[in-house]
Write an enzyme that holds these catalytic residues in place. Structure first.
Site, PDB file in Angstrom:
ATOM      1  N   HIS A 167      21.745  38.873 -75.895  1.00  0.00           N
ATOM      2  CA  HIS A 167      22.134  40.086 -75.165  1.00  0.00           C
ATOM      3  C   HIS A 167      20.852  40.807 -74.747  1.00  0.00           C
ATOM      4  O   HIS A 167      20.460  41.816 -75.348  1.00  0.00           O
ATOM      5  CB  HIS A 167      23.022  40.972 -76.033  1.00  0.00           C
ATOM      6  CG  HIS A 167      24.373  40.383 -76.311  1.00  0.00           C
ATOM      7  ND1 HIS A 167      25.456  40.565 -75.481  1.00  0.00           N
ATOM      8  CD2 HIS A 167      24.793  39.565 -77.306  1.00  0.00           C
ATOM      9  CE1 HIS A 167      26.501  39.915 -75.957  1.00  0.00           C
ATOM     10  NE2 HIS A 167      26.126  39.294 -77.068  1.00  0.00           N
ATOM     11  N   ARG A 188      39.467  41.710 -78.142  1.00  0.00           N
ATOM     12  CA  ARG A 188      38.693  42.352 -77.081  1.00  0.00           C
ATOM     13  C   ARG A 188      38.688  41.551 -75.787  1.00  0.00           C
ATOM     14  O   ARG A 188      38.104  41.985 -74.790  1.00  0.00           O
ATOM     15  CB  ARG A 188      37.243  42.547 -77.552  1.00  0.00           C
ATOM     16  CG  ARG A 188      37.073  43.530 -78.688  1.00  0.00           C
ATOM     17  CD  ARG A 188      35.682  43.437 -79.287  1.00  0.00           C
ATOM     18  NE  ARG A 188      35.489  42.171 -79.992  1.00  0.00           N
ATOM     19  CZ  ARG A 188      34.329  41.759 -80.488  1.00  0.00           C
ATOM     20  NH1 ARG A 188      33.242  42.514 -80.333  1.00  0.00           N
ATOM     21  NH2 ARG A 188      34.225  40.607 -81.119  1.00  0.00           N
ATOM     22  N   HIS A 214      33.102  32.648 -75.973  1.00  0.00           N
ATOM     23  CA  HIS A 214      33.067  33.454 -77.193  1.00  0.00           C
ATOM     24  C   HIS A 214      34.373  33.234 -77.951  1.00  0.00           C
ATOM     25  O   HIS A 214      35.463  33.425 -77.397  1.00  0.00           O
ATOM     26  CB  HIS A 214      32.910  34.933 -76.805  1.00  0.00           C
ATOM     27  CG  HIS A 214      33.312  35.913 -77.858  1.00  0.00           C
ATOM     28  ND1 HIS A 214      32.402  36.667 -78.563  1.00  0.00           N
ATOM     29  CD2 HIS A 214      34.536  36.302 -78.316  1.00  0.00           C
ATOM     30  CE1 HIS A 214      33.031  37.460 -79.397  1.00  0.00           C
ATOM     31  NE2 HIS A 214      34.338  37.255 -79.270  1.00  0.00           N
ATOM     32  N   HIS A 227      30.114  31.058 -81.805  1.00  0.00           N
ATOM     33  CA  HIS A 227      30.633  31.820 -82.950  1.00  0.00           C
ATOM     34  C   HIS A 227      31.673  31.006 -83.717  1.00  0.00           C
ATOM     35  O   HIS A 227      32.607  31.575 -84.300  1.00  0.00           O
ATOM     36  CB  HIS A 227      31.270  33.150 -82.511  1.00  0.00           C
ATOM     37  CG  HIS A 227      30.470  33.970 -81.566  1.00  0.00           C
ATOM     38  ND1 HIS A 227      29.099  34.032 -81.587  1.00  0.00           N
ATOM     39  CD2 HIS A 227      30.868  34.786 -80.538  1.00  0.00           C
ATOM     40  CE1 HIS A 227      28.679  34.847 -80.626  1.00  0.00           C
ATOM     41  NE2 HIS A 227      29.722  35.295 -79.966  1.00  0.00           N
ATOM     42  N   ASP A 250      22.746  35.392 -80.913  1.00  0.00           N
ATOM     43  CA  ASP A 250      23.576  36.539 -80.524  1.00  0.00           C
ATOM     44  C   ASP A 250      22.788  37.842 -80.655  1.00  0.00           C
ATOM     45  O   ASP A 250      23.354  38.917 -80.830  1.00  0.00           O
ATOM     46  CB  ASP A 250      24.841  36.602 -81.383  1.00  0.00           C
ATOM     47  CG  ASP A 250      25.943  37.483 -80.790  1.00  0.00           C
ATOM     48  OD1 ASP A 250      25.898  37.756 -79.568  1.00  0.00           O
ATOM     49  OD2 ASP A 250      26.840  37.907 -81.538  1.00  0.00           O
TER      50      ASP A 250
END
Length: 391
Positions: free
Chosen positions: A73, A173, A205, A234, A292
């Site tokens: 990120h 999410r 993800h 993940h 990550d």
């Protein structure tokens, strides 16, 4: 100009090291770099007098391919708890200090206050500082936000865009995409990548939802999409998901990406996850690791209410990787694949990165006997040197 400056401005660089893993061990102990690429490998190379060569003496260190982190990120993740929970950007120094030469930037949950344009600007900023940087177009949500308004055009016209991601599935999410929506965006990515001469990976993800990897199983079972088009990340979020990931990898001969969680919580650490996948018979060539980093590590209750968060760091990636070698889970040459060779192949960068070979990018990390990065060279330039930091 000082003598040191004159050395740094030389056209060629010669690294004299103690040992070299390409990732397989080589007899060579010298690396000659020209124009950002590896020009020669050998033992005690002799350079003609008068050649403009900068010599780096590192006889106590081991040269390996610089690491590749496919999930960073770079603009900061987070935001699940409001604007005050946005994570910070990462710096070039933080990347290179961990021996990482190449990163792929991702957006996450927040594609409202951050955008693909922000991500592209950051990626280009990192490149200006010497990091080899790429990005995925898109974010968690479907339809994915893009730079040009179209996935295929992003891949075709934006050099830094090498795929789509991170698309969230099996997560509260996510956009809860239908199966046909997943198939459409993956096929759009595939065609756009073909037109651009890229691999066009789709980076998914995985949350802790009950559907797990089922959407990707259906994608590979019910369509003509090849397994190397997608990579779930993940997969060590919880033990049951990791078990499913092992079966997925073996069934489809597909790669899976383990996250080096700083606080695994109910999940497994990167070390434990890789160890279990190997125990289940998954070849190390099908396993990659990513950090990550600068993403959020949010905590939610059983109702999905936000409770708090931490910021992920890339230090855990290197620590988990080092432990795999130190505890004998994998020899160094195989372990290097997890964060270099395998990753380069997954991303379609294997013709230029992930190996120390003539003609490849001169992305070289020098490790001490504890596997700690001491110097990081990217395209032949020293971006990180521990000795200079300590001075």
């Amino acid at each position: 100009m000082t003598p040191a400056d004159a050395q740094n401005d030389r056209l060629l660089t010669l690294l004299r090291v103690g040992s070299l893993y390409a990732p397989e061990p080589l007899e060579a102990n010298d690396i000659l770099i020209a124009d950002g690429r590896i020009a020669a490998l050998g033992r005690d190379l002799e350079i003609p007098a008068g050649w403009p060569v900068r010599v780096v003496e590192a006889r106590t260190l081991t040269a390996v391919p610089a690491f590749i982190d496919q999930h960073v990120h770079v603009t900061g993740g987070g935001g699940e708890g409001g604007c005050g929970t946005r994570c910070p950007e990462i710096s070039a120094f933080e990347i290179a200090a961990m021996g990482i030469g190449t990163v792929v930037g991702v957006l996450g949950t927040d594609s409202i206050s951050r955008s693909p344009a922000d991500l592209l600007a950051k990626v280009r900023g990192l490149k200006a500082e010497g990091i080899s940087a790429y990005m995925y177009t898109g974010a968690y949500r479907v339809p994915p936000p893009t730079l040009t308004g179209d996935i295929q055009r992003d891949l075709a016209w934006i050099p830094e865009v090498i795929g789509l991601g991170e698309i969230a599935i099996s997560d509260h999410r996510s956009s809860q995409p239908r199966q046909d929506e997943i198939e459409r965006i993956v096929s759009d990515t595939r065609v756009g990548a073909m037109l651009a001469g890229k691999r066009g990976i789709c980076h998914f993800h995985l949350g802790d939802g009950k559907r797990g990897l089922e959407p990707l199983r259906r994608l590979l079972s019910e369509t003509e999409i090849p397994a190397d088009q997608v990579i779930p990340t993940h997969v060590n979020r919880h033990p049951a998901l990791l078990e499913e990931a092992a079966d997925y990898a073996l069934t489809f001969n597909a790669s899976v990406d383990v996250t080096a969680f700083e606080d695994a919580g109910d999940g497994l650490s990167g070390f434990d996850a890789v160890s279990r996948l190997l125990e289940r018979g998954v070849p190390s060539e099908l396993i990659t690791m990513s950090s990550d980093c600068n993403g959020s590590l949010p905590e939610f209750d059983t109702q999905g209410t936000y409770l708090g968060m931490k910021v992920a760091r890339n230090t855990t990636l290197i620590a988990d990787w080092q432990r795999l070698v130190r505890e004998g889970v994998l020899p160094l040459e195989s372990a290097l694949g997890l964060i270099s060779t395998n990753v380069a192949r997954v991303l379609g960068l294997h013709a230029q990165k992930g190996r120390l070979a003539i003609g490849f990018d001169a992305d070289v990390t020098l490790l001490d006997n504890k596997l700690q990065p001491q110097q990081t060279f990217i395209a032949g330039k020293c971006i990180y040197d521990l000795n200079r930091v300590e001075e």
